[in-house]
Design an enzyme around this catalytic site. Structure first.
Site, mmCIF file in Angstrom:
data_model
loop_
_atom_site.group_PDB
_atom_site.id
_atom_site.type_symbol
_atom_site.label_atom_id
_atom_site.label_comp_id
_atom_site.label_asym_id
_atom_site.label_seq_id
_atom_site.Cartn_x
_atom_site.Cartn_y
_atom_site.Cartn_z
ATOM 1 N N GLU A 140 0.830 -1.218 0.000
ATOM 2 C CA GLU A 140 0.000 0.000 0.000
ATOM 3 C C GLU A 140 0.860 1.262 0.000
ATOM 4 O OE1 GLU A 140 -4.399 -1.204 1.731
ATOM 5 O OE2 GLU A 140 -2.966 -0.347 3.136
ATOM 6 N N GLY A 213 -6.996 -18.875 4.931
ATOM 7 C CA GLY A 213 -8.058 -18.558 5.887
ATOM 8 C C GLY A 213 -8.188 -19.639 6.944
ATOM 9 N N ASP A 243 -3.515 -9.234 8.077
ATOM 10 C CA ASP A 243 -2.502 -8.385 8.736
ATOM 11 C C ASP A 243 -2.081 -8.998 10.069
ATOM 12 O OD1 ASP A 243 -2.789 -6.590 6.655
ATOM 13 O OD2 ASP A 243 -4.373 -5.482 7.673
#
Ligand code: RIB
Length: 298
Positions: A140, A213, A243
């Site tokens: 990012e 996941g 995160d």
């Protein structure tokens, strides 16, 4: 002494709307709730690592505005060193417009000040990088800055973890320089966009820590594929789960633990984090992780 982690990345204010379902294109919906919650992949990973007991330095940029002040205060309150966070004038602090519905989310990020984490800012922080056990990065902030940070970490023999999110195409030369890359399955597919990269992946599988996941994490040790189990929990909000995994994985690595132990710490921390609303809200302490492990997630 606590393990030292430097996290270079984004810091956003999350503008979170909760609705019963996602709106269709062109549709106006009445939502149920709205909250502003500290976020940004870099800042989230910093908070996750600090809560798990690491000595964390965060490098990033905020705007000279109210969101920026609030976000820096939040990092400080978690014991994170923020002396390397540059306030940039005339640019807004990054925001993420998040919609939470149907047990999932959509996120639109407007980077603002995060785009000012330039290679020059990275160079100014060479000493901080040099004094770390692990350097953790995401996508990012500008890619040139990620590249420069990895170059400096390599120069000083500091281990690097790259979380390729939000996913983008990556130069092979960058992949070669990173110690560990932590894509989810979708990100892995997008990253491997040439035959050359696919071959690289087959040849250097030990670099790739693939998160799945609740199904856990897959990595390769020698010639053996290892599946580190995930945990079924009561999911409230998945924002920031990745995160939290990256924070936990990097803390264990910085403590000199094995990749398997690092995946376990990341998995457990990530599982606990989704049981509460908001990216940073549900991130656990080390004590909470240990308690969860004692009961094996029951
Ligand atoms: O990974 C979750 C984060 O992505 C959010 O906190 C949001 O700020 C975006 O950066």
């Amino acid at each position: 002494m606590a393990a030292k982690i430097t996290i270079i990345g984004s810091i956003n204010m999350d503008l979170v709307t909760t609705t019963k379902r996602f709106p269709n294109r062109g549709e106006t919906l009445l939502g149920d709730d709205f909250q502003t919650i500290p976020g940004g992949k870099g800042a989230n990973q910093a908070v996750a690592a600090a809560k798990l007991g690491a000595d964390v330095s965060f490098v990033g940029c905020v705007g000279d505005d109210a969101f920026g002040d609030t976000l820096i205060k939040k990092l400080k309150s978690q014991g994170i060193f923020t002396g390397n966070v540059e306030p940039v004038t005339d640019v807004p602090t990054g925001i993420a417009s998040i919609t939470v519905a149907e047990g999932d989310n959509t996120i639109v990020v407007v980077p603002g000040a995060n785009d000012h984490v330039t290679p020059e800012v990275i160079c100014q922080n060479e000493e901080t990088i040099k004094n770390s056990d692990v350097l953790l990065l995401q996508f990012e902030i500008p890619i040139e800055s990620v590249t420069e940070a990895i170059r400096l970490a390599n120069k000083h023999g500091v281990k690097t973890v790259l979380n390729p999110a939000p996913v983008r195409s990556i130069e092979l030369s960058l992949l070669e320089k990173v110690d560990y890359i932590t894509p989810n399955e979708h990100e892995l597919n997008v990253m491997l966009d040439t035959e050359e990269k696919k071959e690289f992946y087959q040849q250097y599988r030990e670099k790739f820590i693939v998160t799945q996941g609740a199904k856990g994490v897959v990595y390769v040790n020698g010639n053996q594929e290892v599946n580190v189990k995930g945990y079924q929990v009561n999911v409230v909000d998945t924002t920031g789960a990745g995160d939290t995994f990256n924070g936990g994985f990097s803390v264990a690595l910085a403590e000199g633990k094995s990749v398997e132990e690092a995946c376990t710490l990341g998995n457990v921390a990530g599982a606990i984090s989704v049981t509460q609303f908001g990216a940073q809200t549900g991130m656990p302490t080390r004590k909470e992780v240990n308690k969860f492990l004692e009961s094996d997630g029951d």
